[in-house]
Structure formats: C-alpha cells, structure tokens
Scaffold this active site. Structure first.
Site, PDB file in Angstrom:
ATOM      1  N   CYS B 167      41.102  47.061  38.800  1.00  0.00           N
ATOM      2  CA  CYS B 167      40.497  45.739  38.982  1.00  0.00           C
ATOM      3  C   CYS B 167      39.013  45.726  38.632  1.00  0.00           C
ATOM      4  O   CYS B 167      38.374  44.686  38.689  1.00  0.00           O
ATOM      5  CB  CYS B 167      40.747  45.283  40.405  1.00  0.00           C
ATOM      6  SG  CYS B 167      42.513  45.399  40.776  1.00  0.00           S
ATOM      7  N   HIS B 307      33.882  41.250  45.370  1.00  0.00           N
ATOM      8  CA  HIS B 307      35.243  41.614  44.992  1.00  0.00           C
ATOM      9  C   HIS B 307      36.193  40.806  45.878  1.00  0.00           C
ATOM     10  O   HIS B 307      37.131  40.201  45.389  1.00  0.00           O
ATOM     11  CB  HIS B 307      35.435  43.115  45.161  1.00  0.00           C
ATOM     12  CG  HIS B 307      36.765  43.586  44.681  1.00  0.00           C
ATOM     13  ND1 HIS B 307      37.190  43.386  43.385  1.00  0.00           N
ATOM     14  CD2 HIS B 307      37.787  44.214  45.316  1.00  0.00           C
ATOM     15  CE1 HIS B 307      38.415  43.890  43.239  1.00  0.00           C
ATOM     16  NE2 HIS B 307      38.796  44.382  44.390  1.00  0.00           N
ATOM     17  N   GLU B 318      33.446  45.836  52.184  1.00  0.00           N
ATOM     18  CA  GLU B 318      32.481  45.278  51.232  1.00  0.00           C
ATOM     19  C   GLU B 318      31.320  44.600  51.972  1.00  0.00           C
ATOM     20  O   GLU B 318      30.156  44.745  51.577  1.00  0.00           O
ATOM     21  CB  GLU B 318      33.173  44.281  50.288  1.00  0.00           C
ATOM     22  CG  GLU B 318      32.233  43.802  49.168  1.00  0.00           C
ATOM     23  CD  GLU B 318      32.921  42.967  48.102  1.00  0.00           C
ATOM     24  OE1 GLU B 318      34.090  42.588  48.293  1.00  0.00           O
ATOM     25  OE2 GLU B 318      32.272  42.696  47.075  1.00  0.00           O
ATOM     26  N   LYS B 339      37.931  34.517  44.046  1.00  0.00           N
ATOM     27  CA  LYS B 339      39.366  34.863  44.096  1.00  0.00           C
ATOM     28  C   LYS B 339      40.108  33.968  45.084  1.00  0.00           C
ATOM     29  O   LYS B 339      41.338  33.879  45.028  1.00  0.00           O
ATOM     30  CB  LYS B 339      39.552  36.322  44.500  1.00  0.00           C
ATOM     31  CG  LYS B 339      39.159  37.313  43.405  1.00  0.00           C
ATOM     32  CD  LYS B 339      39.559  38.734  43.786  1.00  0.00           C
ATOM     33  CE  LYS B 339      39.152  39.739  42.721  1.00  0.00           C
ATOM     34  NZ  LYS B 339      37.733  40.126  42.818  1.00  0.00           N
ATOM     35  N   HIS B 344      43.667  37.029  42.178  1.00  0.00           N
ATOM     36  CA  HIS B 344      43.057  38.267  41.700  1.00  0.00           C
ATOM     37  C   HIS B 344      43.547  38.548  40.279  1.00  0.00           C
ATOM     38  O   HIS B 344      44.708  38.890  40.072  1.00  0.00           O
ATOM     39  CB  HIS B 344      43.423  39.397  42.649  1.00  0.00           C
ATOM     40  CG  HIS B 344      42.689  40.673  42.369  1.00  0.00           C
ATOM     41  ND1 HIS B 344      41.852  40.840  41.288  1.00  0.00           N
ATOM     42  CD2 HIS B 344      42.664  41.843  43.052  1.00  0.00           C
ATOM     43  CE1 HIS B 344      41.351  42.063  41.312  1.00  0.00           C
ATOM     44  NE2 HIS B 344      41.825  42.694  42.377  1.00  0.00           N
ATOM     45  N   PHE B 407      41.797  50.030  42.290  1.00  0.00           N
ATOM     46  CA  PHE B 407      42.635  51.113  42.826  1.00  0.00           C
ATOM     47  C   PHE B 407      42.286  52.390  42.062  1.00  0.00           C
ATOM     48  O   PHE B 407      42.186  52.389  40.831  1.00  0.00           O
ATOM     49  CB  PHE B 407      44.119  50.800  42.622  1.00  0.00           C
ATOM     50  CG  PHE B 407      44.652  49.763  43.588  1.00  0.00           C
ATOM     51  CD1 PHE B 407      43.995  49.465  44.767  1.00  0.00           C
ATOM     52  CD2 PHE B 407      45.843  49.108  43.310  1.00  0.00           C
ATOM     53  CE1 PHE B 407      44.502  48.513  45.656  1.00  0.00           C
ATOM     54  CE2 PHE B 407      46.353  48.158  44.194  1.00  0.00           C
ATOM     55  CZ  PHE B 407      45.684  47.862  45.360  1.00  0.00           C
TER      56      PHE B 407
END
Lengths: 78, 421
Positions: B167, B307, B318, B339, B344, B407
């Site tokens: 991502c 994110h 975060e 998002k 996403h 990831f």
C-alpha cells in the site's frame, strides 16, 4: 464459405480486432492482419479450443495465413 | 552537487469517487463515499460483499479494443489515468526530448484478476488439453506492465519501472521519480499508481486476514477511520497519476504549477508481516526522514493525509507516531483520511492521496474524514487532534504530508508545499 471457415474467421475478427472483409484466405496473420508473435500463439490456442483439436508446435509454425488455418482444421477436426 | 527542484505540473485521478481529478476533488470535499455492493463478481458468499469500485469505466472509450483485451484492468486504469495527467500538463511532446521523460508506476499486487482467470482455466483443462496458458497471461499479469504500456503508447524512453511496496507502492514511485529528476537524470516523469484487486482472490485473501470491514449492511459508512467502531479497511480500486517535472524545464515551457515536491521518506517497521508496529516506530521514522529530506520542521506542516485505513491497530499506531514527531504542533495541523471516502486503493493509494494533498495545498482547504459519529471515540486515540471529521475545512495549507504504509512493514511519505519562486 464452409462452416469451419466462418468459425475460424469469426475468431480472427474477434482476437485481432480486424474487419471481416480483411480476413481473406490469402491474408497473412503477421503481414496483413497486424498480429505479433503473441497474437499468433493465442490464435492457435483459440482454434484448438473452438475445434477441440491439438495443433503441435511444428504444425502451428506452418499456419501463416487464414487459408492455412482453415485447411489444417478441415483436415484435422473431428 | 546541487539538487534540482521538482514541481507537479499535471494530475490524473481515476477513483471510486470520480473518474477525473476535478471530479475526485469535488467529491472528496463534499464527503462522498465511493462504497457499494461489489459488482465485479458474485460476492454473496464472501464475508465482505462491498467495496469502493470505479464507476462507469469503459477502457474502450479511450483505447483500441484489441489493445484493451491484452491489458488487465489495473493497466487499463493506469493508462487512462496517465493520459489525463499527460494532457493536463500541457506538454507538447513533439518538442520534448523523449529520452528524458520516464514512467514510474507503483502497483501493490498487479493483475490478480488475470492470474485468477488463467489459473482457474488451467486447472479445468490441464487433464484434457494439457498445460496450456494464454500467451498474454504473463504480460497482462506482471506488476511492471503498466509502466511499460504507458511508455509504448507515448514513446517515453526515460527511466521505466514499477515500485512495489504493497500500500506504499505509489508513494515509492513518487519518491523514485523525485530522485531521478532532482539528480538531473530526467526532465519529467509520469509517476503514479494503479490497482484493480476487487476480485475473488483479492477479497477472499484480505478476508482471510481479517483485514476488511464486514459492515455489509451499511457499506457507505463502513470506512470510519479513527472511530471506535471501525472494523477494517474497505477495498478500493483505480489509479492516480502526477506529472513531476524539473522546475526550470516547467518554467521554460510556461507550465502551470500545482505545488512543489518538497521531500520524501522511506522506512521499514521490521516488525511483522501485516501488523503495524504498535508504537508506530516505522511511521515515526518515515515522517522524520521526509521532514529532514525537505529541510522542514514539524511546524511547517499544516495537513497530514494519513494512511488511516480504518483498521483497529493501524489507526492507533499512526496517531501515536504523529504525536511523537509533531509534539505540540500535532494539535495545530489538520489530519484527515480520504480513505473514508475512496476506500483503500492499495498500490494506487499513495498517488491518489498525494493528489489530495497537492490540491489541499493549492486550494487551502482540507478534505474531511467522513463517517465519524458523535461519541464513537476510541480510548486509545486523542481527540484533541483535529481529524477534520465529516466536513472539509478551509485553512491555509502551506505544506502537506502524505503517509502510506504497506504490508511487509514498508512506509513511504511524501511532502508537498506551495510553489514559491
């Protein structure tokens, strides 16, 4: 046009995105119909699927025109 | 050696909330959700049955049918979006040295739909016809092919590759493009990201990881970053594209300039395959790296496009990282997760969110984090921070920072600022 010929031509029109009128017996896949090497392999696979036949690589290499494909399939389709 | 300055001169966005960048921007300012039932396949037996799909997209409106057939959907998205950005930048390609224009396009997964179809076909026919694969299987599926296709379409002979860091992929693409240009290795780079993974293997795979929201009865409100009731991310698809250009080159042709690319950062959590570090170590490091690269201080940033995927663990770590890096300044800036609206976009997230950040800087308005309800507060999140909940907020945005984490523990960060001579 034989039934096999019309089925072969329909596949070519679909896969190569060409006009039906361009798909003459003499038309070469690479020189006249804009196919590259990958397109040609895909066409052979589509013929195999459509007519339930297996076209060995050494035979496939000889199929260069629409007419070649029709003749081969007419001789080999069950 | 003096580094060159890099500016943004063209934009393209193909997203679940708009198929062009002006439409995308208008809708995220309005707080529109792109979520709805999955239409790409019958998802009725899947745990998650909704996603943020691109609407009304027909690649044949833009490209020849014969070519479209040889492209996975992710490549179609990439090309159509790149086309918008290239036209938007107004470059006369006949006057350009095409050896100095590159394409760097990030992709998280690649042609998963092509992979799925071909492998299923193989499994069904291997006993009868033997091991046969379509000759376009590999060139459709591989993750680098979007960059290749764009170069073929336009004749760009400059640096050309994909970046893959899940991502964070397209933030890495922007970072690499930035470096090539500031080192003087290219005049302009088409930098972007694309993804099209809302297919059985994609949804099933993420479902198995318990990564996705299962709020099937309320899709439009499922992506709710920073709310206590959040239950996972919502898959999105699409593409984002930026034309990054060396400043003097842009000025010489009288290009419009959206913003300046100020700095980039990259780091790794080195912690777990999929979970983010609970203290946000990698996230903290990547923001510090980007600030240092930009030569900026925490007080110079007015907006963080997080994110913020709406997962239980990720959102908390975060926020911790932001507080650690920004200290008291964390309370003065705006934070938002777009998002909440787009879902996403995985490998396209970095590019699309960089665009949101650029337009925030250009227009002095911050898009919201939608779907937060009064009192739906997580005890691990500090609500004295300004998450820009539910409504866009007008404010001066001198500079914006965009975070993406993938990831594998990959983190990438991009900072954009107002262009001043």
């Amino acid at each position: 046009m034989s039934e096999i010929a019309s089925r072969v031509k329909a596949i070519i029109v679909d896969k190569l995105g060409v006009e039906e009128s361009e798909v003459t017996n003499e038309a070469s896949f690479t020189n006249d119909l804009g196919a590259d090497s990958l397109d040609t392999v895909e066409l052979i696979m589509e013929f195999e699927k459509e007519f339930s036949i297996s076209i060995p690589d050494d035979q496939a290499e000889k199929i260069a025109t629409v007419g070649d494909a029709v003749s081969y399939i007419e001789a080999n389709a069950k | 050696m003096e580094l060159k300055r890099v500016v943004v001169t063209g934009l393209g966005a193909l997203t679940p909330v708009g198929n062009t960048y002006p439409e995308f921007w208008e809708n995220i300012l309005k707080g529109v959700s792109g979520a709805g039932p999955i239409t790409h396949f019958d998802a009725s037996k899947f745990k998650t049955q909704f996603a943020c799909e691109v609407k009304g997209f027909n690649a044949t409106d833009f490209l020849d049918r014969k070519e479209v057939r040889k492209m996975d959907l992710y490549t179609q998205f990439a090309i159509v979006c790149a086309k918008e950005a290239i036209e938007d930048c107004g470059m006369d390609l006949e006057k350009e040295d095409l050896n100095r224009i590159g394409v760097i396009y990030g992709v998280g997964i690649g042609g998963i739909h092509t992979f799925e179809e071909e492998v299923i076909n193989y499994a069904l026919t291997r006993e009868t016809v033997g091991p046969k694969f379509n000759p376009f299987f590999i060139p459709k599926m591989i993750a680098d092919i979007a960059a290749g296709q764009i170069s073929i379409m336009y004749g760009f002979h400059g640096p050309n590759f994909t970046t893959t860091s899940a991502c964070a992929s397209s933030s890495n693409a922007i970072a690499d493009a930035f470096n090539y240009i500031r080192l003087g290795k290219a005049n302009a780079i088409v930098a972007g990201g694309a993804e099209a993974a809302i297919f059985e293997a994609g949804v099933g795979g993420f479902n198995a990881m318990h990564a996705l929201s299962t709020r099937n009865d309320d899709a439009q409100h499922a992506s709710r970053p920073f709310s206590a009731s959040r239950d996972g991310f919502i898959m999105g698809e699409g593409a984002g594209c930026l034309i990054l250009e060396e400043l003097e080159h842009a000025k010489a042709r009288g290009a419009k300039i959206y913003a300046e690319l100020a700095g980039v950062g990259a780091s790794a959590d080195a912690y777990h395959l999929t979970a983010s570090h609970p203290e946000g170590l990698g996230a903290k490091l990547v923001m510090q790296n980007a600030l240092e690269d930009a030569g900026m201080k925490p007080e110079d940033i007015d907006y963080i496009n997080v994110h913020g995927t709406s997962t239980p663990v990720g959102d908390v770590s975060e926020v911790k990282a932001i507080k650690d890096v920004f200290g008291d300044n964390a309370y003065k800036l705006n934070i938002s997760s777009t998002k909440s609206m787009t879902g996403h976009l995985l490998g396209a997230a970095g590019a699309v969110e960089a665009i949101a950040s650029i337009l925030a800087v250009k227009n002095d308005i911050v898009p919201p984090t939608i779907n937060h309800e009064e009192g739906d507060n997580d005890e691990n999140i500090d609500y004295n921070l300004n998450f820009t909940f539910n409504k866009a907020q007008k404010r001066t945005v001198r500079a914006a920072l965009s975070n993406t984490f993938g990831f594998g523990g990959h983190n990438a960060c991009v900072i954009v600022k107002k262009f001043v001579e």
